[in-house]
Enzyme design. Sequence first.
Site, PDB file in Angstrom:
ATOM      1  N   LYS A 126       4.788  21.713 -21.968  1.00  0.00           N
ATOM      2  CA  LYS A 126       5.922  21.535 -21.059  1.00  0.00           C
ATOM      3  C   LYS A 126       6.193  20.046 -20.849  1.00  0.00           C
ATOM      4  O   LYS A 126       7.335  19.591 -20.982  1.00  0.00           O
ATOM      5  CB  LYS A 126       5.588  22.211 -19.727  1.00  0.00           C
ATOM      6  CG  LYS A 126       6.794  22.577 -18.907  1.00  0.00           C
ATOM      7  CD  LYS A 126       6.364  23.275 -17.619  1.00  0.00           C
ATOM      8  CE  LYS A 126       5.938  24.719 -17.871  1.00  0.00           C
ATOM      9  NZ  LYS A 126       5.231  25.299 -16.717  1.00  0.00           N
ATOM     10  N   ARG A 135      10.801  25.156 -25.279  1.00  0.00           N
ATOM     11  CA  ARG A 135       9.595  25.352 -26.093  1.00  0.00           C
ATOM     12  C   ARG A 135       9.972  26.283 -27.237  1.00  0.00           C
ATOM     13  O   ARG A 135      10.998  26.967 -27.181  1.00  0.00           O
ATOM     14  CB  ARG A 135       8.466  25.951 -25.267  1.00  0.00           C
ATOM     15  CG  ARG A 135       8.804  27.343 -24.752  1.00  0.00           C
ATOM     16  CD  ARG A 135       7.657  27.965 -23.984  1.00  0.00           C
ATOM     17  NE  ARG A 135       8.171  29.088 -23.209  1.00  0.00           N
ATOM     18  CZ  ARG A 135       7.794  29.404 -21.983  1.00  0.00           C
ATOM     19  NH1 ARG A 135       6.902  28.678 -21.363  1.00  0.00           N
ATOM     20  NH2 ARG A 135       8.298  30.436 -21.357  1.00  0.00           N
ATOM     21  N   THR A 165     -17.226  42.824 -49.741  1.00  0.00           N
ATOM     22  CA  THR A 165     -17.695  41.992 -48.628  1.00  0.00           C
ATOM     23  C   THR A 165     -18.114  42.801 -47.400  1.00  0.00           C
ATOM     24  O   THR A 165     -18.713  42.244 -46.495  1.00  0.00           O
ATOM     25  CB  THR A 165     -16.631  40.951 -48.244  1.00  0.00           C
ATOM     26  OG1 THR A 165     -15.369  41.599 -48.188  1.00  0.00           O
ATOM     27  CG2 THR A 165     -16.597  39.830 -49.258  1.00  0.00           C
ATOM     28  N   ASP A 179     -20.280  45.470 -47.520  1.00  0.00           N
ATOM     29  CA  ASP A 179     -21.720  45.591 -47.709  1.00  0.00           C
ATOM     30  C   ASP A 179     -22.386  44.219 -47.770  1.00  0.00           C
ATOM     31  O   ASP A 179     -23.486  44.040 -47.260  1.00  0.00           O
ATOM     32  CB  ASP A 179     -22.026  46.372 -48.996  1.00  0.00           C
ATOM     33  CG  ASP A 179     -22.253  47.851 -48.690  1.00  0.00           C
ATOM     34  OD1 ASP A 179     -23.150  48.145 -47.879  1.00  0.00           O
ATOM     35  OD2 ASP A 179     -21.534  48.691 -49.255  1.00  0.00           O
TER      36      ASP A 179
HETATM   37  P1  ADP Z   1       6.076  28.835 -16.172  1.00  0.00           P
HETATM   38  O1  ADP Z   1       5.192  28.022 -17.029  1.00  0.00           O
HETATM   39  O2  ADP Z   1       5.402  30.010 -15.569  1.00  0.00           O
HETATM   40  O3  ADP Z   1       7.386  29.142 -16.820  1.00  0.00           O
HETATM   41  P2  ADP Z   1       7.420  26.730 -14.748  1.00  0.00           P
HETATM   42  O4  ADP Z   1       6.658  25.492 -14.459  1.00  0.00           O
HETATM   43  O5  ADP Z   1       8.344  26.667 -15.895  1.00  0.00           O
HETATM   44  O6  ADP Z   1       6.395  27.916 -14.894  1.00  0.00           O
HETATM   45  O7  ADP Z   1       8.177  27.102 -13.432  1.00  0.00           O
HETATM   46  C1  ADP Z   1       8.643  28.375 -13.074  1.00  0.00           C
HETATM   47  C2  ADP Z   1      10.087  28.336 -12.673  1.00  0.00           C
HETATM   48  O8  ADP Z   1      10.295  27.410 -11.624  1.00  0.00           O
HETATM   49  C3  ADP Z   1      10.952  27.866 -13.791  1.00  0.00           C
HETATM   50  O9  ADP Z   1      11.548  28.968 -14.381  1.00  0.00           O
HETATM   51  C4  ADP Z   1      11.988  26.988 -13.196  1.00  0.00           C
HETATM   52  O10 ADP Z   1      13.213  27.648 -13.149  1.00  0.00           O
HETATM   53  C5  ADP Z   1      11.519  26.735 -11.790  1.00  0.00           C
HETATM   54  N1  ADP Z   1      11.350  25.281 -11.641  1.00  0.00           N
HETATM   55  C6  ADP Z   1      10.316  24.537 -12.058  1.00  0.00           C
HETATM   56  N2  ADP Z   1      10.522  23.237 -11.812  1.00  0.00           N
HETATM   57  C7  ADP Z   1      11.711  23.158 -11.216  1.00  0.00           C
HETATM   58  C8  ADP Z   1      12.495  22.076 -10.710  1.00  0.00           C
HETATM   59  N3  ADP Z   1      12.087  20.807 -10.805  1.00  0.00           N
HETATM   60  N4  ADP Z   1      13.685  22.358 -10.168  1.00  0.00           N
HETATM   61  C9  ADP Z   1      14.108  23.632 -10.090  1.00  0.00           C
HETATM   62  N5  ADP Z   1      13.428  24.690 -10.525  1.00  0.00           N
HETATM   63  C10 ADP Z   1      12.244  24.452 -11.086  1.00  0.00           C
HETATM   64 MG    MG Z   2       8.712  27.943 -17.500  1.00  0.00          MG
HETATM   65 MG    MG Z   3     -19.952  49.139 -50.567  1.00  0.00          MG
END
Ligand code: ADP
Ligand code: MG
Ligand code: MG
Length: 902
Positions: free
Chosen positions: A27, A364, A795, A797
């Site tokens: 992330k 990602r 493999t 045996d």
């Molecule tokens: P996960 O790894 O479980 O997806 P995240 O760190 O992505 O967790 O966070 C979960 C949710 O929180 C995300 O889907 C995002 O929409 C919200 N979120 C995270 N950071 C922020 C932020 N800075 N502003 C607004 N929403 C956020």
């Molecule tokens: Mg997320």
């Molecule tokens: Mg055999």
Amino acid sequence: MAKKMVYFFGGGKADGKADMKELLGGKGANLAEMSKLGVPVPPGFTITTEVCTHYMKNNGKYPKDLQKEVNSALSKVEKIMGQTFGSPQNPLLFSVRSGARVSMPGMMETVLNIGLSSKTIPGLIQKSGNERFVYDAYRRLIMMYSDVVMEKSSGIEVPEGKGIRHQLEREMQKMKDTKGVENDTDLDAEDLKKLVYIFKKKVKQILKKDFPDEPNEQLWGAISAVFQSWNGKRAKAYRAIEGISDDWGTAVNVQTMVFGNMGSDSATGVAFTRDPATGENIFYGEFLVDAQGEDVVAGLRTPQAINNESKTESSKKLPTLEELMPENYKQLVKIRNKLEKHYHDMQDLEFTIQEGNLFMLQTRVGKRNGAAAVRMAVEMKKEKVISETEAILRVKPEQMDELLHPMLDPKSEKKATLLAKGLPAGPGGGVGQIVFSADDAEAWAKKGEKVILVRDETSPEDVHGMRAAQAILTAKGGMTSHAALVARGWGKCCIVGCGALNIDFRKKTLSVDKTTLKEGDWISLNGTIGSVYLDKISLMPADPDKNEYYKTLMSYADKARKLGVRTNADNPKDSKQARDFGAEGIGLTRTEHMFFGPDRIKAMRQMILAEDEAGRKTALKKLLPFQRKDFEGIFKAMDGLPVTIRTLDPPLHEFLPNDDAAQKEMAKQMGISVKDVKSKVQSLHEMNPMLGHRGCRLGITYPEITAMQAQAIMEAACKVAKAGVKVFPEIMIPLIGTVKELENQKKVVQEMAEQVMEKAGIRVKYMVGTMIEIPRAALTADQVAEQAEFFSFGTNDLTQMTFGYSRDDAGVFLPEYVEKKILPNDPFQSLDQTGVGQLVAMGVEKGRSTRKDLKVGICGEHGGEPSSIDFCHRVGMNYVSCSPFRVPIARLAAAHAALKNK
Ligand code: ADP
Ligand code: MG
Ligand code: MG
């Protein structure tokens, strides 16, 4: 720790970049990369995974200068935002987010809205002019923080459904009920204010602590909680399953909050740059208006589709993002194109729109199913986004499996009632009526019914019923149990070790808790994940031949690979199936499987019961035509391709019945006394049958068995050759430990072959070779190769004998060995390259030292397992052989091996 611990990102700049996942987590690395690309990302900073490992090793202490580095990054963010963390007038709020090297969806924690307190709330209300929004953000903070920081990370264990979060959710539900409203958004500022008050009281009452009112305390509490969530129960369990190292640690991302819950021009959503279910090149996503991130995943409200292409049954009547916020949608599409082009792969995106401004919160590489992976790889290659090599490497060999089996219709599966969960032993879907015995399974199937065979566990005597059933379900046994091995070999849906099942074999019922099913009731299995459902769920057929993407990818793979791919098949039907999947011959036909049919077992038993050679020969004569016919069928199915046939391998007692009833039946059939049957069974009893009178040892003491089999093979070969079929029989002698054994058996085979060809008046090219499955054979492979025209590594045996583990008994301790990390994995599933692999490598090398053109293959279970296939490539084998349904997996894995070991 002198190294940099905190990496800043924001304002079009970043300290980190995409390839720093190990240090910044996926992330964090991608937030940095997106910032650099000029994608709008709320500014923030990432605390490295090294800090996490330090924190773990030092009992929750941080490195000395961490605080300083955090403060300096924090000021940078404040400067960009023109806001101050903890300021009463113009407060900055943060999210604190976990992020490991690889994504562990939902396994670790995130806390939003950090920094809201009695001091900052009035300022934020004033600035936003939106009291409702501020209290909504605050109640979310209390819910997440009390759960993640105050409860989970302090190690409090609460029973399911009793956690603080659930209790607060119940309070919120109460309030909605009293008001007579359905949605969270129906609560107004006054309601939320009251709710916040109730929440805080509840927190104090249950957790015996005040909810922290200091922004800094909140921030550090959240950071520590995220680090600790790396060692949370869920995260650990997930890592064990996915084979992720416990040592990696997570990074922590502290990021400026943006708010999707500021009214009707705000929203939050998730999207994929291509459809992750089909692979189609369409932009696919969902969103919610006036919501914060977690709402989309939580399923509290029905998400809306971002565009028409993404509409589902439940969202088809709701307006799309494209319709509601056309400018933001256009901007999002641009970012989608930019990111996919930049990363050369399908991305999974998180976005938030705050009062008409779009922000990206995550990107990602998106997870996808097998069919989608194949389609994307092929289409991206055609779009010139990736090369052919990349396209091949994009798809995991195991993913091919999904394309070859019918699957439960995912939409119906979602709605189905789960009965129990077990181990996913055989992939795909299976739907049928319950039966409790192999005979019933066969009988029902003959009548055209679709059945699922349900047993405590299965044994070789159940094989006919397992074959007839749509799927197999057992209460006991693990991933290497009989049921699991057989089902995997056939590509049949199978779930094992389903402990919740109570099977009453006599009453023919099956119960789980209070639900009782009887014979004939319908159930459905998803063998890919191990779920058992009540009732009938519709199946989606698999037909890879109609799948152009699959065919294209396979053509790339075939060009790239060096290893041949053969199949293990014992009958014409499996041979044909394997050939359709691309098998280039048979690497192993187990002739003993042909002796189990009802019409044959009698002659086989007669042979075993015979007192002398003459008696055996009479019985063998009866078996000869059956074998010949089987071989003819196989040769025809494999026209033009080599067929390796192994002579009789298992100990003879496996063909005799063990229980009283069956022994009586046999005595009656054979016209002898039960006593005689019993005494024969007794006399064949061995202390260690796997190390006893079996394999070539049988053929050496009873040469007439080998002779009969050679006769059947060569007569079949001559007959089909006359009819124009191109045959290449390779006769394989099992369980050789010394070259003399092979020499002995080879002579029997050759003499018979000459005789048959003479009589038939036609010559067929054939070979005599051996299995290398006893360590001594590998150690003396140079001598063995003087007699053997080919080697095939058995493999299963070889692993059994090198480790000294009986494969049939290893289920008792092997899982624990793997769990305790005494072994990295089950050596019967993926070849032990360090130990057993040495024998294989030595066998190949020594064998070729005396016979330069020695053909070498593998026919153990490992021949269909990708990491073992990679090994086979590296030691220079000519081919791998695996069960029919694993042939496409092996073709792709062989291509991977060739490309990765260039
Ligand atoms: P996960 O790894 O479980 O997806 P995240 O760190 O992505 O967790 O966070 C979960 C949710 O929180 C995300 O889907 C995002 O929409 C919200 N979120 C995270 N950071 C922020 C932020 N800075 N502003 C607004 N929403 C956020
Ligand atoms: Mg997320
Ligand atoms: Mg055999």
